[in-house]
Design an enzyme around this catalytic site. Sequence first.
Site, PDB file in Angstrom:
ATOM      1  N   HIS A   3     -10.893  16.353  -4.373  1.00  7.23           N
ATOM      2  CA  HIS A   3     -12.029  17.196  -3.993  1.00  7.23           C
ATOM      3  C   HIS A   3     -11.549  18.505  -3.373  1.00  7.23           C
ATOM      4  O   HIS A   3     -11.969  19.592  -3.794  1.00  7.23           O
ATOM      5  CB  HIS A   3     -12.911  16.435  -3.003  1.00  7.23           C
ATOM      6  CG  HIS A   3     -14.060  17.235  -2.460  1.00  7.23           C
ATOM      7  ND1 HIS A   3     -15.345  17.115  -2.924  1.00  7.23           N
ATOM      8  CD2 HIS A   3     -14.128  18.187  -1.482  1.00  7.23           C
ATOM      9  CE1 HIS A   3     -16.148  17.942  -2.281  1.00  7.23           C
ATOM     10  NE2 HIS A   3     -15.428  18.608  -1.387  1.00  7.23           N
ATOM     11  N   GLU A   4     -10.702  18.416  -2.374  1.00  4.92           N
ATOM     12  CA  GLU A   4     -10.264  19.633  -1.689  1.00  4.92           C
ATOM     13  C   GLU A   4      -9.450  20.528  -2.608  1.00  4.92           C
ATOM     14  O   GLU A   4      -9.486  21.757  -2.487  1.00  4.92           O
ATOM     15  CB  GLU A   4      -9.478  19.276  -0.420  1.00  4.92           C
ATOM     16  CG  GLU A   4     -10.300  18.577   0.653  1.00  4.92           C
ATOM     17  CD  GLU A   4     -11.531  19.360   1.081  1.00  4.92           C
ATOM     18  OE1 GLU A   4     -11.502  20.619   1.022  1.00  4.92           O
ATOM     19  OE2 GLU A   4     -12.535  18.734   1.457  1.00  4.92           O
ATOM     20  N   HIS A  34     -11.645  22.902  -4.403  1.00  2.00           N
ATOM     21  CA  HIS A  34     -11.877  24.139  -3.635  1.00  2.00           C
ATOM     22  C   HIS A  34     -10.685  25.089  -3.795  1.00  2.00           C
ATOM     23  O   HIS A  34     -10.853  26.306  -3.944  1.00  2.00           O
ATOM     24  CB  HIS A  34     -12.049  23.824  -2.154  1.00  2.00           C
ATOM     25  CG  HIS A  34     -13.357  23.230  -1.780  1.00  2.00           C
ATOM     26  ND1 HIS A  34     -14.564  23.822  -2.078  1.00  2.00           N
ATOM     27  CD2 HIS A  34     -13.680  22.097  -1.088  1.00  2.00           C
ATOM     28  CE1 HIS A  34     -15.555  23.079  -1.605  1.00  2.00           C
ATOM     29  NE2 HIS A  34     -15.040  22.028  -1.004  1.00  2.00           N
ATOM     30  N   HIS A  77     -10.788  26.918  -6.976  1.00  2.00           N
ATOM     31  CA  HIS A  77     -11.825  27.946  -6.923  1.00  2.00           C
ATOM     32  C   HIS A  77     -11.262  29.227  -6.297  1.00  2.00           C
ATOM     33  O   HIS A  77     -11.572  30.347  -6.737  1.00  2.00           O
ATOM     34  CB  HIS A  77     -13.009  27.414  -6.117  1.00  2.00           C
ATOM     35  CG  HIS A  77     -14.298  28.103  -6.375  1.00  2.00           C
ATOM     36  ND1 HIS A  77     -15.451  27.793  -5.685  1.00  2.00           N
ATOM     37  CD2 HIS A  77     -14.651  29.090  -7.224  1.00  2.00           C
ATOM     38  CE1 HIS A  77     -16.438  28.553  -6.122  1.00  2.00           C
ATOM     39  NE2 HIS A  77     -15.980  29.357  -7.048  1.00  2.00           N
TER      40      HIS A  77
END
Length: 673
Positions: A458-459, A462, A465
Amino acid sequence: MHNPLLERSTLPFEFPDYSALEAPHYLDAVRHGVDGQLEELRAIAQNPEAPTFENTFVAMERSGALLRRALMAYWTVFSAHGTDELREIDPQLQALVSAHEDAIHLDEELFARLVSLDAAGLVGEDARLVSETLRTFRAAGAELDAESKARLRALNSEVTDLSSEYSRRLLAAMNEAALHFADAAELAGLSDGELASAADAARAAGHADGYLLTLVLPTSQPLLERLERSGSRRRLFEASLNRGLEGENQTLELASRMASLRSTRARLLGHDTHADVVLQEATAPGLDAVRARLAELIAPAVANARAEAEELEKISGSPIMPWDWAFYSAAVARERHALDTVALREYFELDAVIERGVFAAATRLYGLSFTERFDLPTYHPDVRTWEVFNEDGSTLGLFLGDYFARSTKAGGAWMNSIRESASLLGELPVVTNTLNIPKPAAGEPALVSLDEVNTLFHEFGHALHGLFSNGVYPSLAGTSVPRDFVEYPSQVNEMWALHAEVLPGYAAHTRTGDPLPDGTVEALEAAALWGEGFATTEYLSAAVLDLAWHSLTDGELVEDPLAFEQRALTEAGLIPDLVPSRYRTGYFKHIFDGGYSAGYYSYIWSEVLDADTVEWFTENGGPKRENGERFRTELLSRGNTRDPLESYEIFRGRPALIEPLLLRRGLAKEIKA
């Protein structure tokens, strides 16, 4: 005092020289940065030449280089390694930043120049910069009269002070709440490695002997799944639940005061509630739409949670208590699906998950490669650094991983940027992932749970991104998107954690090297819906609690925060006595010191896009290079350079559908889209 931050770093990537930086350097650099940017903006506002896009909006984007450099270095280290010295300067630094933002957005002369520009001929990212800048200024109060602006400045200053104090007290409360056990028998169910780690934590905290269990930020603590004694589970659960309730580090009054001040500020800005203010900048159409989405999910989620509780009671032989839920839920997985989630940890070693899982998926999808570097001065010895390369061998940026818990680190997991990729500034991105995995004892492997595996993926979503940002202007770059969109890329990246083409690459028994037993993935898939009732309900409880605090009207002050919390949840149809909120008011850092106020609903809002995207990848062959390239080009690289929902529809070929989310959460039968 020589201050390294006052000059551009000569290190690769202009990396901050953390080895030379001390707390006074950050404060000094921010002061200089504030003064310098105000001087630059004054020159823009008073420029005798007619306003143009270049001499006004682009000039603003270029301004504040020193301040940006200092703050990005500071925010990274403060949250991850907030020493006493840093915490001492934090209130002053946060006050400087808050006052500076007001000085910019409430500057009549500057705003007048911005609105005087005729932007009708601008297109693309240029037009987006103008519209987003003006929207930000107006939302911040640029059109208020002088008296109202003075009142707004005072409110902003007080909220900032309270938020900084909330953060300080919460970290202290978390450390205070760490639970000491004298006898290893009380910790039956933990592995030898976990006991050794707990013993090390006890010594580090000053205990002569025994074992110390430190807390993570959410209510549910990972060890509740493995502790065999109900009494030990109850002690751990209650220590978690009661953080911030009393003593010198109680946070409830701070939270209540902050919510009240935010409601006053909302009225000053012409809105009914703080939530209405926040949702101006969201992809959600408004507060009513958010409430409606949450309401339609609550009833079936609670029904599923109650059904799960009945199943757990059949195993436990007695009414299920909140502290027993995770333990017996794991027992259901073993009994019904032949799935031992505790034993699975032996197959998930941290380095393998990172390099042969998280990184390998990025290589398969985006052609990236990673080379660890040891020459850059990080802010803590546990921090690791990798240079990231594109498929053609060109450098994309730097990625830092800071994975182990420590007493100076805020709870939870997050991504930060030390540098943002924006072509106007000619910078390459430097991004960080920070988690709170218990550090193993010396010589022991760092094993992670399945939940922590998902968090690592998940991280890193980020991080991608930020790394892939391909915009011109820094205020539109990377993760600078609406709050209820920012979680979307990270949630999508979770899909690769258990993907059949990714999982075998990193899941191997730590001691034997054996792969996961045959049928494990199928068992995980079969068990996927088990526990969704609890998980969805605890999340929805936090989202409802957030909106309750931020739907207060002008100046309303809650005298009894705990009663308010209980009433808000039960009136919404939730069951906090059985399924507590993922975060309670006393330790809801996201909304009282994390930028998610009135925005915690974002996770479920983004998950609609996420689930629909997972379906797209599945339909198109999974982690294929061409699929990753499309996702990178049309979405991950775009930031806020165009409307994020427009980017989504270009990527997907249509607006998102809610049905994939309902199926994932086990709600499809109860809700008709």
